[in-house]
Design an enzyme around this catalytic site. Structure first.
Site, PDB file in Angstrom:
ATOM      1  N   THR A  28       0.852  -1.197   0.000  1.00  0.00           N
ATOM      2  CA  THR A  28       0.000   0.000   0.000  1.00  0.00           C
ATOM      3  C   THR A  28       0.883   1.241   0.000  1.00  0.00           C
ATOM      4  O   THR A  28       1.761   1.384   0.843  1.00  0.00           O
ATOM      5  CB  THR A  28      -0.942  -0.054   1.226  1.00  0.00           C
ATOM      6  OG1 THR A  28      -1.911  -1.075   0.980  1.00  0.00           O
ATOM      7  CG2 THR A  28      -1.653   1.271   1.459  1.00  0.00           C
ATOM      8  N   ASN A  65      -4.777 -10.203   6.733  1.00  0.00           N
ATOM      9  CA  ASN A  65      -4.496  -8.954   7.452  1.00  0.00           C
ATOM     10  C   ASN A  65      -5.680  -8.249   8.103  1.00  0.00           C
ATOM     11  O   ASN A  65      -5.684  -7.028   8.231  1.00  0.00           O
ATOM     12  CB  ASN A  65      -3.730  -7.984   6.534  1.00  0.00           C
ATOM     13  CG  ASN A  65      -2.389  -8.561   6.138  1.00  0.00           C
ATOM     14  OD1 ASN A  65      -1.932  -9.527   6.743  1.00  0.00           O
ATOM     15  ND2 ASN A  65      -1.754  -7.995   5.124  1.00  0.00           N
ATOM     16  N   TYR A 110      -8.780  -7.777   7.137  1.00  0.00           N
ATOM     17  CA  TYR A 110      -9.788  -7.108   6.309  1.00  0.00           C
ATOM     18  C   TYR A 110     -11.032  -7.996   6.164  1.00  0.00           C
ATOM     19  O   TYR A 110     -11.118  -9.058   6.805  1.00  0.00           O
ATOM     20  CB  TYR A 110      -9.170  -6.687   4.968  1.00  0.00           C
ATOM     21  CG  TYR A 110      -8.061  -5.681   5.196  1.00  0.00           C
ATOM     22  CD1 TYR A 110      -8.346  -4.414   5.713  1.00  0.00           C
ATOM     23  CD2 TYR A 110      -6.726  -6.001   4.979  1.00  0.00           C
ATOM     24  CE1 TYR A 110      -7.337  -3.494   5.980  1.00  0.00           C
ATOM     25  CE2 TYR A 110      -5.709  -5.086   5.244  1.00  0.00           C
ATOM     26  CZ  TYR A 110      -6.027  -3.833   5.742  1.00  0.00           C
ATOM     27  OH  TYR A 110      -5.029  -2.931   6.027  1.00  0.00           O
ATOM     28  N   ARG A 130      -4.455 -14.606  -0.873  1.00  0.00           N
ATOM     29  CA  ARG A 130      -3.525 -14.341   0.236  1.00  0.00           C
ATOM     30  C   ARG A 130      -4.236 -14.532   1.568  1.00  0.00           C
ATOM     31  O   ARG A 130      -5.340 -14.007   1.767  1.00  0.00           O
ATOM     32  CB  ARG A 130      -2.987 -12.920   0.158  1.00  0.00           C
ATOM     33  CG  ARG A 130      -1.777 -12.698   1.073  1.00  0.00           C
ATOM     34  CD  ARG A 130      -1.256 -11.282   0.990  1.00  0.00           C
ATOM     35  NE  ARG A 130       0.173 -11.217   1.281  1.00  0.00           N
ATOM     36  CZ  ARG A 130       0.770 -10.149   1.823  1.00  0.00           C
ATOM     37  NH1 ARG A 130       0.086  -9.075   2.105  1.00  0.00           N
ATOM     38  NH2 ARG A 130       2.065 -10.162   2.055  1.00  0.00           N
ATOM     39  N   GLY A 168       8.212  -7.848   0.073  1.00  0.00           N
ATOM     40  CA  GLY A 168       7.505  -6.574   0.075  1.00  0.00           C
ATOM     41  C   GLY A 168       8.425  -5.378   0.155  1.00  0.00           C
ATOM     42  O   GLY A 168       8.950  -4.907  -0.851  1.00  0.00           O
ATOM     43  N   ARG A 169       8.672  -4.900   1.374  1.00  0.00           N
ATOM     44  CA  ARG A 169       9.362  -3.622   1.566  1.00  0.00           C
ATOM     45  C   ARG A 169      10.682  -3.476   0.815  1.00  0.00           C
ATOM     46  O   ARG A 169      10.954  -2.381   0.295  1.00  0.00           O
ATOM     47  CB  ARG A 169       9.501  -3.327   3.061  1.00  0.00           C
ATOM     48  CG  ARG A 169       8.151  -2.895   3.658  1.00  0.00           C
ATOM     49  CD  ARG A 169       8.144  -2.916   5.175  1.00  0.00           C
ATOM     50  NE  ARG A 169       8.289  -4.285   5.661  1.00  0.00           N
ATOM     51  CZ  ARG A 169       8.177  -4.631   6.947  1.00  0.00           C
ATOM     52  NH1 ARG A 169       7.940  -3.705   7.860  1.00  0.00           N
ATOM     53  NH2 ARG A 169       8.296  -5.882   7.307  1.00  0.00           N
TER      54      ARG A 169
HETATM   55  C1  8OZ Z   1      -0.286  -1.001   5.153  1.00  0.00           C
HETATM   56  C2  8OZ Z   1      -1.063   0.138   5.247  1.00  0.00           C
HETATM   57  C3  8OZ Z   1      -2.369   0.097   4.814  1.00  0.00           C
HETATM   58  C4  8OZ Z   1      -2.894  -1.075   4.302  1.00  0.00           C
HETATM   59  C5  8OZ Z   1      -2.392  -4.808   4.267  1.00  0.00           C
HETATM   60  C6  8OZ Z   1      -3.436  -3.446   2.587  1.00  0.00           C
HETATM   61  O1  8OZ Z   1      -1.815  -4.859   5.363  1.00  0.00           O
HETATM   62  C7  8OZ Z   1      -2.675  -3.481   3.655  1.00  0.00           C
HETATM   63  C8  8OZ Z   1      -2.107  -2.228   4.225  1.00  0.00           C
HETATM   64  C9  8OZ Z   1      -0.800  -2.170   4.648  1.00  0.00           C
HETATM   65  O2  8OZ Z   1      -2.746  -5.819   3.682  1.00  0.00           O
END
Ligand code: 8OZ
Length: 365
Positions: A26, A179, A181, A228, A318-319
């Protein structure tokens, strides 16, 4: 001898030139009103086309699925047209790119929701975390529980986004089931207190995820659909009474789809890889019949070893991709890895986004 990490492999029908995947990141640089990506996203993703597969930053499937400022969408034709420029650029550069389909559920704020409404969730339980709005970091708003009759609309929103992803020229889609969501909120007991067909036993809690996978694999060949998951991650205030059992069930059910890959956040998202007693990523990985994509804290040595040992087919990083657009070439030649500037991770313009040089370019200056 060429290390297997750097050799081509197939994630279902997606042919990757190597096994290093750019994990979804993100970056909060889309137009906040239209949810469109722009010229700078075209450059950013093109620069990173050396990855075997790029997974885009999480991209909302509906206005309601948005939870942070300036994240991109894939629910309007205009957004798909904007993404088309990105996919064309990545393909011209020889890469592959899939879009991560995202609904944040309760990780949102009324100021980001259509007509300032409450975010939706399996149950009306605040995650108790922060999100990022026009006013900076703010507490997540109290969500409302989705009505049973609304659930088909959520599934339809995933299907619509999946169709637009085809128009946008992606090589496939990744469903974001991780994560904390929406889909993870349904899966896990801490956030799902429903008493209808979508709550209670794991068969019910997994129903929405499996319906979404069913719908998306009707739009796309399943060999172009990934998923994922983050079974043991506490990200975004999520918890489950028995994640091992929950995810053993989920993964066994997933085997019927013949997916492109299963992408697993091993441990706490962006944090520790340690697990508690009775928790085993290994056991979950072995239950899955298809290509396995490992993620979370892998460095070059860990990635080389995991693929060589056959513990993973792909490694999502990722990072490190933020400051190293040519990460695959650097790993291949064992070159130094640049450190990213955390102050430009989220939001802003090209600085910290498209201005990180390749190693050669840096050395020549
Ligand atoms: C960092 C900041 C905002 C969203 C995730 C989509 O952790 C994110 C996310 C990561 O999967």
């Amino acid at each position: 001898m060429t290390q297997p990490l750097f050799t081509p492999a197939k994630a279902g029908a997606i042919e990757a030139s190597n096994r290093i995947v750019m994990a979804p990141l993100t970056r909060n640089r889309a137009d906040n009103d239209t949810g469109k990506v722009s010229d700078m996203h075209v450059d950013y993703y093109r620069q990173r086309a050396g990855a075997g597969i790029i997974i885009t930053e999480a991209t909302q499937i509906s206005p309601e699925g948005k939870g942070y400022l300036q994240t991109p969408g894939i629910h309007t034709p205009g957004q798909a047209a904007a993404w088309r420029r990105v996919t064309d650029a990545v393909h011209e550069a020889g890469g592959k790119i899939v879009v991560q389909l995202w609904h944040v559920g309760r990780i949102s704020h009324t100021s980001l929701q259509p007509d300032g409404q409450q975010p939706v969730a399996p149950s009306a339980i605040n995650a108790g975390v922060k999100t990022f709005t026009a006013n900076g970091f703010e507490n997540t708003s109290d969500p409302r529980a989705l009505e049973l009759a609304e659930v088909p609309r959520i599934v339809a929103d995933y299907a619509n986004a999946a169709k637009l992803a085809r128009d946008a020229g992606f090589d496939g889609v990744e469903v974001h089931g991780a994560n904390g969501y929406l889909l993870d909120q349904f899966l896990k007991t801490g956030s799902n207190h429903r008493t209808d067909a979508y709550g209670g036993p794991v068969e019910n809690r997994a129903k929405l995820l499996l319906e979404v996978m069913e719908a998306v694999t009707k739009v796309w060949d399943a060999g172009r659909v990934g998923l994922r998951l983050s079974p043991f991650s506490p990200a975004n205030g999520i918890s489950d009474d028995n994640p091992q059992d929950t995810f053993e069930y989920v993964i066994k059910e997933l085997n019927r789809f013949d997916l492109a890959y299963l992408h697993m956040v091993e441990g706490a998202t962006g944090g520790s890889r340690d697990l508690q007693d009775g928790q085993s990523i290994d056991k979950l990985r072995k239950l899955f019949d298809g290509p396995y994509m490992a993620n979370n804290g892998y460095d070059r040595e860990m990635a080389l070893q995991a693929v060589k040992d056959g513990d993973a087919d792909f490694i999502a990083i990722g990072r490190p991709f933020i400051a190293n657009p040519d990460l695959v070439a650097r790993y291949e030649r064992d070159l130094p890895i640049a450190q990213g500037d955390q102050s430009t991770y989220y939001g802003g313009g090209r600085e910290g986004f498209t201005d990180y040089p390749e190693y050669i370019a840096e050395a020549a200056e």
